[in-house]
Design an enzyme around this catalytic site. Structure first.
Site, short mmCIF file in Angstrom:
data_model
loop_
_atom_site.label_atom_id
_atom_site.label_comp_id
_atom_site.label_asym_id
_atom_site.label_seq_id
_atom_site.Cartn_x
_atom_site.Cartn_y
_atom_site.Cartn_z
N ASN A 22 0.74 -1.18 -0.05
CA ASN A 22 0.13 0.01 -0.07
C ASN A 22 0.61 1.43 -0.02
O ASN A 22 2.03 1.20 0.42
CB ASN A 22 -1.09 -0.09 1.16
N CYS A 23 0.26 2.38 -0.49
CA CYS A 23 0.90 3.71 -0.52
C CYS A 23 1.66 4.02 0.99
O CYS A 23 1.29 3.56 1.88
CB CYS A 23 -0.13 4.79 -0.31
N PRO A 24 2.94 4.26 0.89
CA PRO A 24 3.60 4.96 -0.25
C PRO A 24 4.50 3.74 -0.98
O PRO A 24 5.23 3.94 -1.71
CB PRO A 24 4.19 5.92 0.23
N MET A 25 4.46 2.50 -0.70
CA MET A 25 5.49 1.49 -0.93
C MET A 25 5.48 1.43 -2.41
O MET A 25 6.64 1.33 -3.00
CB MET A 25 5.20 0.41 -0.25
N ASP A 49 -2.63 -1.76 -5.19
CA ASP A 49 -3.30 -0.44 -4.46
C ASP A 49 -4.04 0.52 -5.42
O ASP A 49 -3.23 1.31 -6.27
CB ASP A 49 -1.93 0.34 -3.74
#
Length: 85
Positions: A22-25, A49
């Site tokens: 998920n954000c920001p990965m 995501d």
């Protein structure tokens, strides 16, 4: 997460699978992968995501890299990015 180099030469020079992250990965992993590529090479990112749609659009608009293609396939959001620098 897996990085598959030269998975499909017709599609991209490198494929980055960030499904499940998920954000920001997804964007951070994509930036790291782009840093390792040479100018003119392409990166295909596969993410799950939904926020990545906005993130990758904004990132490529604000960077020197170009979003060549953005599409959905098999419940994944896919981004083909050209490294320009």
């Amino acid at each position: 997460m897996a990085v598959v180099k030269n998975a499909d030469k017709k599609m991209a020079d490198q494929v980055l699978d960030v499904t499940g992250l998920n954000c920001p990965m997804p964007l951070l992993k994509a930036k790291q992968a782009l840093n390792k590529l040479s100018a003119g090479q392409t990166l295909l990112v596969k993410a799950t995501d939904p926020g990545s749609v906005r993130d990758f659009k904004s990132f490529t608009e604000l960077s020197t890299h170009q979003l060549l293609e953005s599409y959905e396939e098999n419940d994944c959001f896919c981004y083909l990015i050209l490294k320009n620098d």
